[in-house]
Write a protein that holds these residues in place. Structure first.
Motif, PDB file in Angstrom:
ATOM      1  N   TRP A   1       8.175 -26.976  16.487  1.00 45.55           N
ATOM      2  CA  TRP A   1       7.227 -26.088  17.357  1.00 45.55           C
ATOM      3  C   TRP A   1       8.031 -25.817  18.848  1.00 45.55           C
TER       4      TRP A   1
ATOM      5  N   ASP B   1       2.283 -26.942  25.036  1.00 45.95           N
ATOM      6  CA  ASP B   1       1.789 -26.302  23.933  1.00 45.95           C
ATOM      7  C   ASP B   1       1.061 -27.689  23.225  1.00 45.95           C
TER       8      ASP B   1
ATOM      9  N   THR C   1       3.202 -30.897  15.275  1.00 48.80           N
ATOM     10  CA  THR C   1       2.154 -31.004  14.027  1.00 48.80           C
ATOM     11  C   THR C   1       2.870 -31.063  12.696  1.00 48.80           C
TER      12      THR C   1
ATOM     13  N   SER D   1      -1.398 -27.038  20.884  1.00 48.81           N
ATOM     14  CA  SER D   1      -2.107 -26.362  19.575  1.00 48.81           C
ATOM     15  C   SER D   1      -2.825 -27.225  18.593  1.00 48.81           C
TER      16      SER D   1
ATOM     17  N   GLY E   1      -1.464 -15.660  18.713  1.00 51.65           N
ATOM     18  CA  GLY E   1      -1.274 -17.073  18.209  1.00 51.65           C
ATOM     19  C   GLY E   1      -0.454 -17.804  19.380  1.00 51.65           C
ATOM     20  N   ALA E   2      -0.051 -19.234  19.000  1.00 55.45           N
ATOM     21  CA  ALA E   2       0.615 -19.942  19.847  1.00 55.45           C
ATOM     22  C   ALA E   2       2.077 -19.391  20.049  1.00 55.45           C
ATOM     23  N   SER E   3       2.484 -18.805  19.054  1.00 55.26           N
ATOM     24  CA  SER E   3       4.149 -18.121  18.860  1.00 55.26           C
ATOM     25  C   SER E   3       4.064 -17.122  19.686  1.00 55.26           C
TER      26      SER E   3
ATOM     27  N   GLN F   1      -6.741 -22.149  15.565  1.00 56.23           N
ATOM     28  CA  GLN F   1      -7.077 -22.571  14.445  1.00 56.23           C
ATOM     29  C   GLN F   1      -7.068 -23.873  14.115  1.00 56.23           C
ATOM     30  N   LYS F   2      -6.557 -24.649  15.119  1.00 60.95           N
ATOM     31  CA  LYS F   2      -6.396 -26.393  14.678  1.00 60.95           C
ATOM     32  C   LYS F   2      -7.608 -27.091  15.224  1.00 60.95           C
TER      33      LYS F   2
HETATM   34  C1  PLP Z   1       0.500 -24.351  14.614  1.00 60.64           C
HETATM   35  C2  PLP Z   1       1.288 -24.624  15.901  1.00 60.64           C
HETATM   36  C3  PLP Z   1       2.074 -23.487  16.520  1.00 60.64           C
HETATM   37  C4  PLP Z   1       2.006 -21.865  16.031  1.00 60.64           C
HETATM   38  O1  PLP Z   1       0.696 -21.537  16.119  1.00 60.64           O
HETATM   39  P1  PLP Z   1       0.512 -20.131  15.695  1.00 60.64           P
HETATM   40  O2  PLP Z   1      -0.910 -19.765  16.202  1.00 60.64           O
HETATM   41  O3  PLP Z   1       0.395 -19.851  14.138  1.00 60.64           O
HETATM   42  O4  PLP Z   1       1.596 -19.164  16.304  1.00 60.64           O
HETATM   43  C5  PLP Z   1       2.653 -23.647  17.727  1.00 60.64           C
HETATM   44  N1  PLP Z   1       2.559 -25.021  18.079  1.00 60.64           N
HETATM   45  C6  PLP Z   1       2.255 -26.057  17.508  1.00 60.64           C
HETATM   46  C7  PLP Z   1       2.400 -27.381  18.194  1.00 60.64           C
HETATM   47  C8  PLP Z   1       1.367 -25.920  16.240  1.00 60.64           C
HETATM   48  O5  PLP Z   1       0.804 -26.874  15.815  1.00 60.64           O
END
Ligand code: PLP
Length: 365
Positions: free
Chosen positions: A102, A176, A157, A178, A75-77, A199-200
């Motif tokens: 985030w 980022d 977010t 996401s 994921g983004a993390s 996933q967003k």
């Molecule tokens: C949801 C989100 C993340 C984390 O995403 P994961 O895939 O759950 O690690 C990071 N940055 C932003 C801006 C997000 O909205």
């Protein structure tokens, strides 16, 4: 079949068409005799899916051959850590925006790596403590000349705050994205890297879609494990090991859907959807928007009921749920209300919410 209006911040709503097509092809993908989930990631049927997904995304983002698009699990993390592991080398300085939950998490990972390596992390702007939530203003950023890179988040977010213009940082900029990737006009080609947890706005959870300039990826540290190096993904086209093939397939189909809708059209619809909700929020003192107006997100609308009335907010969430509108609860760390309205979220869902809000105010205001 009753589809809920799903206001979840992520995993989030996907285009119905994409889900229905995937269902149709679930057990026998276009006559291959098996599901995409069951195919070899080295076979030619999967190869087409993989290449097309990348090509469509590059086209939508306006990226040329200087760029690679990588599928990376975690994921983004995981990107928060990988960025620092690759580019925050001994003696280097990196600039980070501290703009909300985030970007603060990304900063924390960089600080851990900086300590390990003997590198420096500079907080280029800090507005996390401000309420109502906002983003840094253009003149607040303090960039370090010669920094290895700078890292910001385009849309926080949880807060529902978005940077309408990305800053010029003077060093390679990593963003980022996401929660607002491909949701509004952005010049992606000016960046050195941008990434999003899928996933967003992009597809199912399970990976980050990372766009990175090949030249920038090549600057990554050599001594780190293979799976953490960007060059492993850029050089092997994200096929060094088994990638999340099902997620990549749905991502590719979702990108084809964006292309079919027309991205300019989607951007316009996104702005309209958000405006409809903000208009109700601004129409009376019963509601209070959480983010400062100039930073209001078009993807995550956050607001409160007068006096931060938690009891009424709970009632609002419960009644909405009964009407088929799910996940309107704000993030657990901040409370309040949040409507996440990503690309695939339908206009009818926004209309349903708006009419429910007006009705709720009449009965409870
Ligand atoms: C949801 C989100 C993340 C984390 O995403 P994961 O895939 O759950 O690690 C990071 N940055 C932003 C801006 C997000 O909205």
């Amino acid at each position: 079949m009753a589809r809920a209006y799903n206001f979840s911040a992520g995993p989030a709503v996907l285009p119905l068409e994409v889900l229905q097509d995937a269902q149709k092809d679930l057990v026998d993908y276009k006559g291959c005799g098996m599901s995409v989930m069951e195919m070899s990631h080295r076979g030619k049927d999967y190869d087409v899916i993989h290449q097309e997904a990348i090509a469509t995304y590059k086209e939508l983002c306006g990226l040329n051959d200087d760029w690679s698009v990588c599928f990376i699990q975690g994921g983004a993390s995981m990107q928060f850590a990988m960025i620092a592991m690759n580019f925050l080398t001994k003696g280097a300085v990196a600039d980070y925006g501290k703009q909300g939950t985030w970007s603060a998490k990304a900063l924390k990972e960089a600080q851990l790596v900086a300590k390990l390596r003997g590198a420096t992390v500079n907080v280029a702007a800090d507005c996390q403590k401000d309420i109502p939530t906002r983003m840094p203003k253009a003149d607040e950023w303090k960039w370090t000349p010669g920094a290895a890179y700078s890292h910001i988040c385009s849309n926080e977010t949880i807060a529902g705050a978005e940077l309408k213009e990305l800053p010029q940082t003077g060093s390679p900029l990593i963003v980022d994205m996401s929660s607002d990737i491909l949701s509004c006009p952005r010049d992606y080609s000016k960046l050195d890297m941008f990434y999003a947890g899928a996933q967003k706005n992009l597809g199912p959870s399970g990976m980050a879609v990372v766009a990175i300039k090949k030249e920038f990826a090549a600057k990554g540290a050599a001594e780190i494990p293979t799976m953490l190096k960007y060059t492993t993904y850029t050089e092997e086209n994200s096929l060094y090991n088994t990638p999340p093939t099902w997620g990549i397939y749905i991502f590719g189909e979702t990108m084809k859907w964006v292309k079919k809708m027309g991205k300019e059209n989607l951007f316009k619809l996104n702005a309209e959807k958000a405006q409809k909700i903000y208009d109700v929020i601004d129409s009376s003192d019963f509601w209070t928007g959480t983010a400062l107006k100039e930073f209001r997100s078009n993807m995550n609308v956050t607001w409160r009921i007068q006096g931060n009335n938690e009891e009424l907010e709970k009632k609002f969430i419960d009644e909405a749920k009964k009407l088929g509108m799910s996940s309107l609860k704000g993030h657990r760390s901040v409370g309040g209300l949040r409507a996440s309205i990503y690309n695939a979220f339908p206009m009818e869902g926004v209309d349903a919410l708006v009419s429910f809000m007006k009705d709720f105010e009449k009965k409870n205001g």
